[in-house]
Design an enzyme around this catalytic site. Structure first.
Site, PDB file in Angstrom:
ATOM      1  N   ASP A 235     -28.450  16.880 -15.898  1.00  0.00           N
ATOM      2  CA  ASP A 235     -29.574  16.129 -15.667  1.00  0.00           C
ATOM      3  C   ASP A 235     -30.884  16.447 -16.112  1.00  0.00           C
ATOM      4  O   ASP A 235     -31.075  17.391 -16.828  1.00  0.00           O
ATOM      5  CB  ASP A 235     -29.537  16.567 -13.910  1.00  0.00           C
ATOM      6  CG  ASP A 235     -28.411  16.249 -12.914  1.00  0.00           C
ATOM      7  OD1 ASP A 235     -27.916  15.258 -13.361  1.00  0.00           O
ATOM      8  OD2 ASP A 235     -28.150  17.382 -12.254  1.00  0.00           O
TER       9      ASP A 235
ATOM     10  N   ASP B 279     -28.213  12.671 -13.535  1.00  0.00           N
ATOM     11  CA  ASP B 279     -29.185  12.086 -12.723  1.00  0.00           C
ATOM     12  C   ASP B 279     -30.531  12.577 -13.537  1.00  0.00           C
ATOM     13  O   ASP B 279     -30.794  13.385 -14.226  1.00  0.00           O
ATOM     14  CB  ASP B 279     -29.067  12.688 -11.494  1.00  0.00           C
ATOM     15  CG  ASP B 279     -27.846  12.337 -10.679  1.00  0.00           C
ATOM     16  OD1 ASP B 279     -27.399  11.216 -10.702  1.00  0.00           O
ATOM     17  OD2 ASP B 279     -27.457  13.181 -10.128  1.00  0.00           O
TER      18      ASP B 279
ATOM     19  N   LYS C 116     -32.214  11.760  -7.045  1.00  0.00           N
ATOM     20  CA  LYS C 116     -30.927  12.036  -6.142  1.00  0.00           C
ATOM     21  C   LYS C 116     -31.664  13.364  -5.157  1.00  0.00           C
ATOM     22  O   LYS C 116     -32.059  14.350  -5.407  1.00  0.00           O
ATOM     23  CB  LYS C 116     -29.856  12.777  -6.790  1.00  0.00           C
ATOM     24  CG  LYS C 116     -28.759  12.988  -5.860  1.00  0.00           C
ATOM     25  CD  LYS C 116     -27.584  13.805  -6.858  1.00  0.00           C
ATOM     26  CE  LYS C 116     -26.428  14.193  -5.894  1.00  0.00           C
ATOM     27  NZ  LYS C 116     -25.422  14.827  -6.650  1.00  0.00           N
TER      28      LYS C 116
END
Length: 739
Positions: free
Chosen positions: A530, A555, A594
């Site tokens: 991420d 993410d 997220k």
């Protein structure tokens, strides 16, 4: 940033340690002042109530049973003093109602140029003045709830602390907050309708006998008309939602005279083992440092000048509040071990902490340091400007609280993980920074496979102005870190997540004006890397602001299994989850932001305001099964492969969000309150955008760190809908591209 009071510091203060007591009061004075100022408005008694709160706290500290509850205990004293003042005024019948400004709002101009639009979007002072006037319509109890709730949404207090300060259960507190918010929203709607042009004749008739003072009884009368009038309702919804304004992590500036009285308050009431009267300059400077904040309401003339003076004298980064918007330093000449062009003085040996007045710490870097590191240095030397260390590992091994470490320009290639274990203190932070005008690069390509580039377990650090790349695994992992600031960082092309904050005790940290780009992993086929992760831990008061999460395999931002609210304001996430590395059986999820996750996902009330998410392979914004009461306001999801806003299992509150051209614009469950978003209105299509080209948003930051100016995703239809795309972009300039 949320002030914290560790049990050891509280215990030391109770035992008579004056430094610990001054530190506690200094860290919490801005919060107390903000609560009192919000509850009482511009009343001249504000300073007296704050001072009395601090006096009572000093007198009764030894009776505090739960050291971990210091913040809620202190705020409860403030609430008691506010209530006592209200009772006294009620007996005297001397309270004057707040006058209402009869001015009108200017109608929006669809042909306004981009600069004017951006200026209007960031003019939150006007909205704050309107909120201050609307507060006059609330009764004293509601103003107290508003004062505490505003600190909750800004991340300075938790709901449990608010409940404790009010001496209520969390459930009862939720009811009180809901009622207060309904009345505040009604008051704002009434005020905006009164200022609208053309005026509603019916509202004018209802207000014919009104003397233009804000009183609860008039809210009922005027609100009755507004609630039944479509024209007034439409005019009343034109402004920025109150939660969006109050959610920004700003504290009210503390008057310098009030801050300067702290040492006197401590000394005059301490007695016993707390010592005698003395001038505690460091404590005063620490508190005045909070003046480096945007002014809320009408208080605080000359704040910028005062802030500049404090930083120039102390050279320390304020431990809380709203730091200057940092950014990546410009490209510099190759590394050299020579001293800076004009150092303040010769650096001493790093074995002893230096005086804070030696160094100036700015958003663009430091002007001098206690410890220097250069690629051609020598770890057997003294670490001075003339004879710098060769490795960052050596510097962080010897650094002490209050010192500054300068990493010189050039490429630094550690051969083992750099471990930061020393902690600073609230009044003596440790700074790791570039020098102004230089860009140091930490390259992890020489590390053995699977090793992290940097780990940190110490607290009270400011890490800024660094580029980190090519780590075989994680670039920077901060475990149980507290009260640290990460700003103007560029972490890219690493073998796992760029920056991770994790574990219990992760509290009061700020991640500001940084870029996390093109990080990817092969072990999990792209599924783990991420941009920024605040996960698998707990701790209040963490803030993410002005960052870009770009083209990572996993993410953009991941808040999985983090059990305390995180405030996420003014960030951009784009291009995540696309296989740019030809990874076999690619598994990258590609969500922009997220906001949950776990097995099961904990219920967390994250605050997500003014962010944009576009061109991600997965969701733009997703709760990720987080069942909590998230606040999601003024965000934009555009052209994401999955759903723009996916909130199926939470009790989230979504307001003024914009979703266009996503695989599916929205999916919400039955517990979600999603009124007043683009998907519930007619006329929203990509044709209303001023620009659908993200090139400028992907461009270079200013040296001070602001996001680049852009018209991307701004719309012509309703400027209060979606992200402003202006957070941190006041300064345009040259720097480096994020991708």
């Amino acid at each position: 940033m949320s002030p914290t009071a560790d049990a050891a510091r509280v215990a030391a203060a109770r035992a008579g340690d004056r430094h610990a007591l001054e530190s506690l009061l200094g860290d919490h004075l801005p919060l107390v002042y903000a609560v009192v100022r919000r509850a009482l408005g511009a009343d001249p008694d504000v300073d007296d109530v704050v001072q009395e709160t601090m006096l009572r706290a000093v007198r009764h500290l030894r009776g505090l049973r739960d050291a971990d509850g210091f913040k809620a205990w202190l705020v409860s004293i403030a609430v008691s003093q506010i209530q006592e003042r209200a009772r006294r005024l009620a007996r005297q019948r001397t309270r004057a109602a707040q006058p209402i400004d009869p001015g009108v709002d200017e109608p929006s101009d669809p042909a306004a140029d981009v600069a004017a639009l951006a200026e209007d979007r960031v003019d939150l002072d006007r909205e704050l003045r309107l909120i201050a006037q609307a507060t006059g319509f609330l009764n004293p109890a509601e103003r107290q709830v508003l004062a505490l709730w505003s600190q909750e949404v800004a991340g300075a207090m938790t709901r449990a602390e608010v409940a404790a300060a009010l001496s209520l259960s969390p459930a009862h507190t939720a009811v009180r907050v809901q009622r207060m918010r309904a009345r505040l929203d009604l008051a704002l709607t009434v005020l905006r309708a009164l200022r609208a042009t053309p005026h509603c004749p019916g509202l004018g008739e209802a207000a014919a006998a009104w003397d233009r003072t804000a009183e609860p009884r008039w809210l009922k009368r005027l609100g009755r008309h507004v609630a039944a009038c479509q024209a007034c309702l439409l005019a009343g919804r034109r402004g920025v939602p109150a939660v969006r304004v109050l959610a920004l992590p700003w504290l009210l500036p503390v008057p310098a005279l009030l801050a300067g009285r702290l040492p006197e308050i401590v000394a005059s009431t301490s007695g016993g083992g707390l010592g005698t009267v003395a001038v505690a300059v460091d404590a005063a400077r620490r508190v005045v440092g909070y003046l480096n904040l945007k002014v809320i309401g009408t208080a605080g003339v000359g704040v910028a000048a005062a802030t500049a003076a404090v930083l120039a004298v102390s050279g320390t980064t304020p431990p809380a509040g709203r730091p200057p918007a940092p950014g990546p330093p410009p490209q510099a000449a190759p590394a050299t071990s020579a001293a800076p062009a004009s150092p303040a003085t010769a650096s001493p040996s790093p074995s002893a902490p230096s005086a804070a007045a030696r160094h100036v710490v700015t958003a663009e870097g430091v002007t001098s340091a206690d410890i220097y590191v250069a690629a051609d240095g020598d770890d057997t030397g003294p670490g001075t400007a003339e004879r710098p260390y060769a490795t960052l590992a050596r510097a962080v091994q010897v650094v002490q609280p209050g010192q500054v470490v300068a990493l010189r320009a050039g490429t630094h290639r550690p051969t083992a993980t750099v471990a930061i274990t020393t902690s600073g203190t609230a009044s003596r932070r440790i700074t790791l920074s570039n020098l102004v005008g230089e860009r140091p690069v930490i390259d992890g390509s020489a590390l053995p496979g699977g090793q992290w580039l940097i780990t940190q377990t110490g607290g009270y650090w400011t890490v800024q102005g660094l580029e980190m790349r090519n780590a075989p695994s994680h670039a920077y992992v901060c475990r149980a870190c507290r009260d640290s600031v990460f700003r103007r960082l560029w972490l890219h092309d690493n073998g796992d997540t760029a920056l991770t904050l994790r574990d219990a005790g992760t509290q009061g940290n700020q991640v500001l004006d940084s870029d996390f780009a093109r990080n990817h992993d092969t072990v999990d086929r792209g599924g783990s890397a991420d941009g920024l992760a605040i996960k698998n831990g707990a701790g209040a008061g963490n803030v993410v602001r002005g960052c870009r999460f770009a083209e990572n395999s996993g993410d953009g931002l991941d808040l999985s299994n983090f059990t305390d609210p995180v405030t996420v304001v003014g960030n951009w996430a784009y291009g995540n989850g696309h296989n740019r590395w030809d990874i076999a059986a690619f598994n990258g999820p590609g969500n922009g932001l997220k906001l949950g996750g776990g097995a099961p996902a904990p219920a967390v009330a994250h605050v997500v305001v003014d962010n944009a998410s576009w061109d991600n392979a997965g969701y733009g914004f997703t709760e990720a099964s987080n069942p909590g009461r998230l606040t999601v306001t003024n965000n934009t999801a555009y052209r994401n492969g999955g759903t723009g806003f996916a909130f199926l299992y939470s009790s989230a509150r979504l307001r003024n969000n914009l979703a266009l051209a996503n695989g599916r614009d929205v999916q919400v469950g039955g517990g979600v309150d999603d009124a007043d978003n683009s998907w519930g209105q007619d006329g929203w299509a990509t044709t209303v955008l001023r620009s659908g080209d993200p090139a400028t948003a992907r461009g270079e930051r200013a040296p001070s760190g602001g996001l680049p100016p852009t018209t991307f995703l701004l719309n012509r239809k309703d400027k209060t809908m979606g992200a402003s795309m202006t957070a941190g972009a006041a300064l345009a300039g040259t720097g480096r591209a994020a991708s």
